[in-house]
Write a protein that holds these residues in place. Structure first.
Motif, PDB file in Angstrom:
ATOM      1  N   LEU A  50       0.841  -1.211   0.000  1.00 23.68           N
ATOM      2  CA  LEU A  50       0.000   0.000   0.000  1.00 23.68           C
ATOM      3  C   LEU A  50       0.871   1.255   0.000  1.00 23.68           C
ATOM      4  CD1 LEU A  50      -2.676  -1.116   2.648  1.00 23.68           C
ATOM      5  CD2 LEU A  50      -2.842  -1.265   0.139  1.00 23.68           C
ATOM      6  N   GLU A  51       2.008   1.159  -0.643  1.00 20.54           N
ATOM      7  CA  GLU A  51       2.985   2.263  -0.638  1.00 20.54           C
ATOM      8  C   GLU A  51       2.345   3.580  -1.094  1.00 20.54           C
ATOM      9  OE1 GLU A  51       6.234   1.131   0.367  1.00 20.54           O
ATOM     10  OE2 GLU A  51       6.229   3.280   0.822  1.00 20.54           O
ATOM     11  N   GLY A  52       2.429   4.592  -0.258  1.00 15.93           N
ATOM     12  CA  GLY A  52       1.963   5.929  -0.629  1.00 15.93           C
ATOM     13  C   GLY A  52       0.456   6.133  -0.578  1.00 15.93           C
ATOM     14  N   ARG A  53      -0.306   5.106  -0.172  1.00 12.20           N
ATOM     15  CA  ARG A  53      -1.767   5.266  -0.098  1.00 12.20           C
ATOM     16  C   ARG A  53      -2.146   6.030   1.159  1.00 12.20           C
ATOM     17  NH1 ARG A  53      -3.435   4.704  -4.970  1.00 12.20           N
ATOM     18  NH2 ARG A  53      -5.412   3.633  -4.621  1.00 12.20           N
ATOM     19  N   LYS A  54      -3.338   6.609   1.135  1.00 11.57           N
ATOM     20  CA  LYS A  54      -3.827   7.420   2.255  1.00 11.57           C
ATOM     21  C   LYS A  54      -5.166   6.855   2.702  1.00 11.57           C
ATOM     22  CE  LYS A  54      -1.825  11.214  -0.418  1.00 11.57           C
ATOM     23  NZ  LYS A  54      -0.473  10.946   0.010  1.00 11.57           N
ATOM     24  N   ALA A  55      -5.251   6.459   3.959  1.00  6.74           N
ATOM     25  CA  ALA A  55      -6.409   5.687   4.426  1.00  6.74           C
ATOM     26  C   ALA A  55      -7.089   6.311   5.636  1.00  6.74           C
ATOM     27  CB  ALA A  55      -5.965   4.265   4.784  1.00  6.74           C
ATOM     28  N   ILE A  56      -8.403   6.121   5.704  1.00  5.83           N
ATOM     29  CA  ILE A  56      -9.168   6.356   6.938  1.00  5.83           C
ATOM     30  C   ILE A  56      -9.572   4.987   7.461  1.00  5.83           C
ATOM     31  CG2 ILE A  56     -11.389   7.139   7.880  1.00  5.83           C
ATOM     32  CD1 ILE A  56     -11.349   9.443   5.886  1.00  5.83           C
ATOM     33  N   VAL A  57      -9.393   4.764   8.764  1.00 11.53           N
ATOM     34  CA  VAL A  57      -9.885   3.542   9.399  1.00 11.53           C
ATOM     35  C   VAL A  57     -10.710   3.954  10.612  1.00 11.53           C
ATOM     36  CG1 VAL A  57      -9.282   1.349  10.496  1.00 11.53           C
ATOM     37  CG2 VAL A  57      -7.810   2.261   8.678  1.00 11.53           C
ATOM     38  N   THR A  58     -11.994   3.570  10.645  1.00 13.49           N
ATOM     39  CA  THR A  58     -12.801   3.874  11.829  1.00 13.49           C
ATOM     40  C   THR A  58     -12.694   2.726  12.830  1.00 13.49           C
ATOM     41  OG1 THR A  58     -14.866   2.946  10.967  1.00 13.49           O
ATOM     42  CG2 THR A  58     -14.409   5.263  10.443  1.00 13.49           C
ATOM     43  N   GLY A  59     -12.852   3.074  14.107  1.00 13.81           N
ATOM     44  CA  GLY A  59     -12.666   2.075  15.164  1.00 13.81           C
ATOM     45  C   GLY A  59     -11.237   1.572  15.176  1.00 13.81           C
ATOM     46  N   ALA A  60     -10.290   2.495  14.939  1.00 15.80           N
ATOM     47  CA  ALA A  60      -8.887   2.099  14.724  1.00 15.80           C
ATOM     48  C   ALA A  60      -8.079   2.015  16.017  1.00 15.80           C
ATOM     49  CB  ALA A  60      -8.210   3.090  13.771  1.00 15.80           C
ATOM     50  N   ASP A  61      -8.710   2.289  17.140  1.00 19.95           N
ATOM     51  CA  ASP A  61      -7.980   2.288  18.421  1.00 19.95           C
ATOM     52  C   ASP A  61      -7.782   0.889  18.984  1.00 19.95           C
ATOM     53  OD1 ASP A  61     -10.944   2.469  18.659  1.00 19.95           O
ATOM     54  OD2 ASP A  61     -10.405   1.894  20.709  1.00 19.95           O
ATOM     55  N   SER A  62      -8.625  -0.065  18.551  1.00 21.53           N
ATOM     56  CA  SER A  62      -8.615  -1.385  19.192  1.00 21.53           C
ATOM     57  C   SER A  62      -9.108  -2.443  18.211  1.00 21.53           C
ATOM     58  CB  SER A  62      -9.520  -1.376  20.442  1.00 21.53           C
ATOM     59  OG  SER A  62     -10.841  -1.018  20.099  1.00 21.53           O
ATOM     60  N   GLY A  63      -8.869  -3.693  18.571  1.00 20.30           N
ATOM     61  CA  GLY A  63      -9.437  -4.815  17.831  1.00 20.30           C
ATOM     62  C   GLY A  63      -9.051  -4.842  16.361  1.00 20.30           C
ATOM     63  N   ILE A  64     -10.042  -5.184  15.543  1.00 16.31           N
ATOM     64  CA  ILE A  64      -9.798  -5.385  14.115  1.00 16.31           C
ATOM     65  C   ILE A  64      -9.301  -4.099  13.458  1.00 16.31           C
ATOM     66  CG2 ILE A  64     -10.951  -5.956  11.933  1.00 16.31           C
ATOM     67  CD1 ILE A  64     -12.893  -7.743  13.719  1.00 16.31           C
ATOM     68  N   GLY A  65      -9.920  -2.970  13.785  1.00 15.60           N
ATOM     69  CA  GLY A  65      -9.512  -1.696  13.188  1.00 15.60           C
ATOM     70  C   GLY A  65      -8.078  -1.337  13.537  1.00 15.60           C
ATOM     71  N   ALA A  66      -7.668  -1.630  14.759  1.00 18.66           N
ATOM     72  CA  ALA A  66      -6.290  -1.341  15.171  1.00 18.66           C
ATOM     73  C   ALA A  66      -5.316  -2.243  14.418  1.00 18.66           C
ATOM     74  CB  ALA A  66      -6.141  -1.517  16.682  1.00 18.66           C
ATOM     75  N   ALA A  67      -5.674  -3.530  14.268  1.00 16.01           N
ATOM     76  CA  ALA A  67      -4.812  -4.446  13.511  1.00 16.01           C
ATOM     77  C   ALA A  67      -4.696  -3.979  12.061  1.00 16.01           C
ATOM     78  CB  ALA A  67      -5.377  -5.874  13.572  1.00 16.01           C
ATOM     79  N   VAL A  68      -5.798  -3.477  11.503  1.00 13.49           N
ATOM     80  CA  VAL A  68      -5.783  -2.966  10.129  1.00 13.49           C
ATOM     81  C   VAL A  68      -4.895  -1.721  10.043  1.00 13.49           C
ATOM     82  CG1 VAL A  68      -7.227  -1.883   8.344  1.00 13.49           C
ATOM     83  CG2 VAL A  68      -8.028  -3.955   9.516  1.00 13.49           C
ATOM     84  N   ALA A  69      -5.002  -0.826  11.012  1.00 11.09           N
ATOM     85  CA  ALA A  69      -4.189   0.406  10.993  1.00 11.09           C
ATOM     86  C   ALA A  69      -2.698   0.070  11.045  1.00 11.09           C
ATOM     87  CB  ALA A  69      -4.590   1.319  12.158  1.00 11.09           C
ATOM     88  N   VAL A 235     -14.071 -13.000  16.903  1.00 11.96           N
ATOM     89  CA  VAL A 235     -12.701 -12.491  17.006  1.00 11.96           C
ATOM     90  C   VAL A 235     -12.563 -11.880  18.395  1.00 11.96           C
ATOM     91  CG1 VAL A 235     -11.013 -10.891  16.020  1.00 11.96           C
ATOM     92  CG2 VAL A 235     -12.710 -11.984  14.535  1.00 11.96           C
ATOM     93  N   TRP A 236     -11.486 -12.200  19.076  1.00 10.84           N
ATOM     94  CA  TRP A 236     -11.352 -11.759  20.462  1.00 10.84           C
ATOM     95  C   TRP A 236     -11.015 -10.258  20.520  1.00 10.84           C
ATOM     96  CZ3 TRP A 236     -13.376 -12.181  24.721  1.00 10.84           C
ATOM     97  CH2 TRP A 236     -12.781 -11.722  25.902  1.00 10.84           C
ATOM     98  N   THR A 237     -12.015  -9.462  20.893  1.00  9.09           N
ATOM     99  CA  THR A 237     -11.837  -8.010  21.027  1.00  9.09           C
ATOM    100  C   THR A 237     -12.674  -7.528  22.208  1.00  9.09           C
ATOM    101  OG1 THR A 237     -13.744  -7.354  19.683  1.00  9.09           O
ATOM    102  CG2 THR A 237     -11.696  -7.777  18.488  1.00  9.09           C
TER     103      THR A 237
END
Ligand code: NAD
Ligand code: MG
Length: 297
Positions: A50-69, A235-237
């Motif tokens: 994902l070189e150079g891409r710009k992303a928004i991730v919601t719920g990014a503080d924990s769980g699945i969203g954090a793993a994605v971030a 998923v354990w969150t």
């Protein structure tokens, strides 16, 4: 396991956990969750997808969203993290991990059940990064309720606003900034097809997210913007320990999957990376089930 590419046995790659009974008020703090979920902090290895891409991730503080971030940052993307202000402590840790990967990480806390915040989130990310290529609508509200008589109008409304209205508001605000090659990825659930009786409002939104994703995917495909969804199984969150399930269900959480265990957030991130990257160029309107083997339609 050294990284997500290790060929070990998926049944035993992670232990079959037996979480103790515990309860936090929503949205909960992952740092108080026992046992600690694996977000891939020590294992996710980026390869520049994902070189150079710009992303928004919601719920990014924990769980699945954090793993994605974390995964997105290690794959070379700048990441704007959305979460509730009460989750600042969890979010700080993920922001540090994203910055450790050498990428920009923007903290944009707020409440996605408010359309004004949804628009501000997109505007702040676009301002901060000078563009936008990836939107991950992942935040979600899950509060179990045994009886229809006890499900309040307020909860029903708040679950729909948080889980499905927010996708409409954020996607609509993001669209003018998305160019061909951009992607929108929405978190749905196995609950879309196998609704639990105690998750009436939540399961309703997850089925809606599938329909929303497939309809929008067809609308935006001719413009070169791909929309897909990911449907996690158990998923354990902290979602589960902050009202998502009765506390006495937690020791058995995930044990009924064919793999015999709950998933870890780290095991979800590669699905989002795939759908965000150009490798999935012909994948449109798909729901990628990542659920340990539970049959889906
Ligand atoms: P999580 O609690 O770690 O993440 C959910 C996040 O949603 C919270 O961290 C919070 O930041 C955000 N959120 C909730 N209400 C919000 C609001 N009003 N405004 C802004 N942000 C808000 O739990 P998770 O399991 O990682 O959940 C992520 C997604 O995965 C959710 O959509 C959930 O429905 C979905 N999902 C989870 C499971 C599972 O077993 N954990 C299974 C299927 C689907
Ligand atoms: Mg959280």
């Amino acid at each position: 396991m050294t990284d997500q590419y290790s060929f070990d046995n998926p049944a035993t790659r992670y232990p079959s956990i037996e979480p103790p009974e515990q309860q936090q008020s929503e949205p909960g703090l992952e740092q108080k969750l026992e046992p600690t979920p694996d977000l891939g902090e020590h294992s996710y290895r980026g390869t520049g997808r994902l070189e150079g891409r710009k992303a928004i991730v919601t719920g990014a503080d924990s769980g699945i969203g954090a793993a994605v971030a974390i995964a997105f940052a290690r794959e070379g993307a700048d990441v704007a993290l959305s979460y509730l202000p009460s989750e600042e402590e969890d979010a700080r840790r993920i922001i540090d991990l994203a910055r450790d990967a050498g990428r920009m990480a923007l903290a944009i806390p707020g409440d996605i059940s408010d359309p004004t915040y949804c628009r501000e989130l997109v505007a702040a990310a676009v301002d901060g990064f000078g563009g936008l290529d990836i939107v991950v609508n992942n935040a979600g509200k899950q509060q179990y309720c045994e009886r229809l008589e006890d499900l309040s109008d307020e909860q029903f409304d708040q679950t729909l606003r948080t889980n499905i209205y927010s996708m409409f508001w954020i996607s609509k605000a993001a669209l003018p900034h998305l160019s061909p090659g951009s992607t929108i990825i929405n978190s749905t659930s196995v609950q879309a097809y196998k609704p639990s009786p105690i998750l009436l409002d939540y399961a309703t939104t997850k089925a809606a997210i599938n329909a929303f994703s497939k309809a929008l995917a067809q609308q935006l495909a001719p413009r070169g913007i791909r929309v897909n969804a990911v449907a996690p199984g158990p998923v354990w969150t902290v979602l589960q320990a902050a009202g998502g399930r009765p506390p006495d269900d937690l020791p058995e959480f995930g044990k009924s999957t064919p793999l015999g265990r709950a998933g870890q957030p780290a095991e979800l991130a590669p699905a989002y990376v795939f759908l965000a990257s150009a490798e999935s160029s012909f994948v449109v309107g798909e729901t990628l089930n990542v659920n340990g083997g539970m049959p889906t339609p």
